[in-house]
Design an enzyme around this catalytic site. Sequence first.
Site, PDB file in Angstrom:
ATOM      1  CD  GLU A 146     -31.595  -7.622 -14.991  1.00 26.61           C
ATOM      2  OE1 GLU A 146     -30.637  -6.892 -14.701  1.00 26.61           O
ATOM      3  OE2 GLU A 146     -31.810  -8.028 -16.137  1.00 26.61           O
ATOM      4  CD  GLU A 317     -34.955  -5.849 -18.610  1.00 27.11           C
ATOM      5  OE1 GLU A 317     -33.773  -5.890 -18.986  1.00 27.11           O
ATOM      6  OE2 GLU A 317     -35.300  -5.302 -17.543  1.00 27.11           O
TER       7      GLU A 317
HETATM    8  C1  GAL Z   1     -31.013  -5.473 -17.644  1.00 36.50           C
HETATM    9  C2  GAL Z   1     -31.776  -4.479 -16.783  1.00 36.50           C
HETATM   10  C3  GAL Z   1     -32.261  -3.306 -17.584  1.00 36.50           C
HETATM   11  C4  GAL Z   1     -31.174  -2.816 -18.495  1.00 36.50           C
HETATM   12  C5  GAL Z   1     -30.741  -3.924 -19.397  1.00 36.50           C
HETATM   13  C6  GAL Z   1     -29.686  -3.508 -20.401  1.00 36.50           C
HETATM   14  O1  GAL Z   1     -30.026  -6.096 -16.881  1.00 36.50           O
HETATM   15  O2  GAL Z   1     -32.864  -5.078 -16.147  1.00 36.50           O
HETATM   16  O3  GAL Z   1     -32.668  -2.290 -16.708  1.00 36.50           O
HETATM   17  O4  GAL Z   1     -30.118  -2.347 -17.731  1.00 36.50           O
HETATM   18  O5  GAL Z   1     -30.221  -4.962 -18.633  1.00 36.50           O
HETATM   19  O6  GAL Z   1     -29.288  -4.584 -21.198  1.00 36.50           O
END
Ligand code: GAL
Length: 644
Positions: A146, A317
Site C-alpha cells: 500500500e 485484501e
Molecule cells: C490495509 C493494510 C493491512 C491492514 C489492513 C487493515 O491498509 O494493507 O496491512 O493494515 O489495512 O484494515
Amino acid sequence: MTMSPKLGVCYYPEHWPEARWAQDAAQMTALGLTYVRIGEFAWSRIEPREGEYDWAWLDRAVETLGTAGLQIMMGTPTATPPRWMLAKFPDMLAYDAEGHPRGFGSRRHYCLSHEGYKDACAKIARDMGARYAHLDYVHSWQIDNEYGCHDTILSYSPVAARAFQIWLETKYNAIDALNTAWGNVFWSMEYGAFSDIGLPNLTVTEPNPSHVMDFRRFSSNQTVAFNKVQADVLREITDKPLIHNYMGRITEFDHFDVGADLDIASWDSYPMGFLEDRSDRPEDFKHAYQRQGDPDFQAFHHDIYRAVGQGRWGVMEQQPGPVNWAPHNPAPLPGLVRLWSWEAFAHGAEFVNYFRWRQARSGQEQMHAGVLRPDGEPSPAVAEIGQVAKEISALELSPLQESPIGLIFDYASAWAWDTQPQGADFDYFRLVFEFYSALRKLGQSVDILPPNISDFGDRKLILIPGLFCWNDSIKRAMRAFEGRIIIGPRSGSKTRDFHIPEALPPEIDGLELKVTAVETLRPSGDIALEGGGAFQIWREHVQTSESVSLMSEDKRPAVVSKGNLHYLCGWPNALGLDAIFKRQLNELGLPIYALPCGVRRHDMSGHILYTNYAATPEQIDGTVLRAAGVRLIQKSSGKIIIKE
Ligand code: GAL
C-alpha cells in the site's frame, strides 16, 4: 473465453505457533480458498540482525501452505523495515509537512528517496526471490504494501530535498528555465542556483503552485522509482506476475505509472471503513449504508484498478467484518462479504483475498476482524466465503466487455486541484466519483481511462471532468472521436507549468468558448439549473458563440454544445448530473435502467449481476432481492443462476 476467479486470504504464520499452521492451511483449502498471501511484514523474523538470516521458519511455512494445495502470493517485506535498519540509516525517515521526522513504531516510516534503504529493499527482494520464486507453490509477488497509506508519499526530509534539487536540475537544466516555468518573478522568488531550492513546506503563506506541482510530480516519480527497483530485481529472477496492493482514495502518486512496471493491479477494499473514513457523502447517506458501504465506491476502484492493471486486477485484501481504524466500526449486514466478493468478480477481478485469516491477539490491529476469531474459531464471514467458493467453482463467468462510456481519471489533476482548490470543497476525486456514481445509478457500466489515452475506440460517450491540462495524446483522441464528449468543469484551465493559458481556458479544438471568470460556491450557494438540479462548489462564466444547450436559472450558459462536444460550465450536483446524463444517454440511444436506490447493475458480456446495498429488500424485474443480496442472470437465457 471465460473467467474463473479464485478466493484467497492474507496470513501471518509468524504470528501463530507453528503447531497450528497445518490446521490453518487445511481449513483454508476446506473453505475453498486457492491463494494465501504471506510475508509482507515479516522482515524482522527473516533478517533479525543485518546480514543474519533465518529462512528456516519461512521455508517450513511455505512448504506447509504449498503442500496443503495453496498458491502463495509472496510479499516483499519492505513496508516494515526492522529497527536495526534505522540504526544503520538514521536519515531514512520520512518527514511530515511540519518538518518532523516520522518515527519508528508502526510502519511505512521510510522516505522513498533514501538510496541506502532502496538498496536494502533490492537486496531483500533478491534474496527472497532467489529462495522462493522457483517453487511451484509460489504464484506471484506483491511488492511492498500500500504505497501512500498513512500519508507516506510526500516526504519533506533532507534526503528528499536533495533528491528534489537533482530532479529539478535534470528537468530544467538551466535555473532561468525553472524561474520562467514557475513564474518566480512573482514575489521576488527567483533562484540563482538549483541548490537554493527548498521543499514547498514551512513557507509563511502558500507556496508557489508551480513549485508544489513539481514537488508532487517528483514525489510520484520517486514512488514509481522505488517500486521499480524491486520489480527489476524480481524480473531477473522470475517471470511470475508482479503485483502491488493499492488503496482506496489515494491519489498522491500516479498509479498508472507504477502499474506500467507490474503485471497485475490489486487493491485493498474496506467498504465500511472507507464510507466512515474517506467519503464526502452526507450524514444520512452514511447512516443508510453504515453496514454495507457506499454502493459505488468499490465499483469505482475496481474500474480504476482494472485500468491500472491493463485488464488484470484483483482484490488483495477484502474486509471480512468490522475494521479497527475508522471513526466507527459497525459489523456488516449478513450477506455483505458475499456481495462485495461477487461485485469484484463482476468487474473482472481474478481474485478476492480476505484480510486476514485470524484476528490478531496483539499489536495495533487486534480489534480488526479476521475470517477466524482470535481464538481460532470461525467468524460469521466463514459461511459467506464458503458459499462464494461453492458458487464460483460451479460456474464459468463471462468476461467483461468494453463499456460504451469512458471516464478519464488523472492523478496529476488531483495534485493540481489539491494545490489550488480555490474553494474548500473542490476535490478532484470527489468530482470524478460523483460523475461515476450518477452514471452507475442510471444502470451504466463505466470504463475508467488514463489521461494520456490516444484512442477512445468505439465508445459512445467520453467524460473529461476537471482535467487540469491537455496533453497531445488526448487531444488527438478527441479530434478523431465520433462519439460524444462531455468536458469540464475546469478542464484545460492550466498549462503544464501551472499557468493560466494566455488565450483563456478551456482551449478545446473546435469549440469557440472562453472561460472569462470562475467562482466557488458556499454549501448554501447552489445555483439552480433550468433542467433540474443545480451547480454546486464551482461555476464558470463563459463567452461563446456556440449554442447553449442548458442555462442556469440566473441566465448564464450551463452547458455549451457544438457537434459532439459539450462543455459543462460548473459542477452539477447529483440531481443536475442525473438530468444532464439522462438527456445525453437518451440522445445517444443508450438504455437507462430504473434501479431502486441501493441497487446496482453490473454488466458482463454474458451475465448481469445485481447487487442490493440497501438495508431493505428491493424489487428488480418484479421479484424481490433481499437486503445485501446478489442476483446473477445469464443474458442468453434470462435465467437467474445465483439467487438472493
Ligand atoms: C490495509 C493494510 C493491512 C491492514 C489492513 C487493515 O491498509 O494493507 O496491512 O493494515 O489495512 O484494515
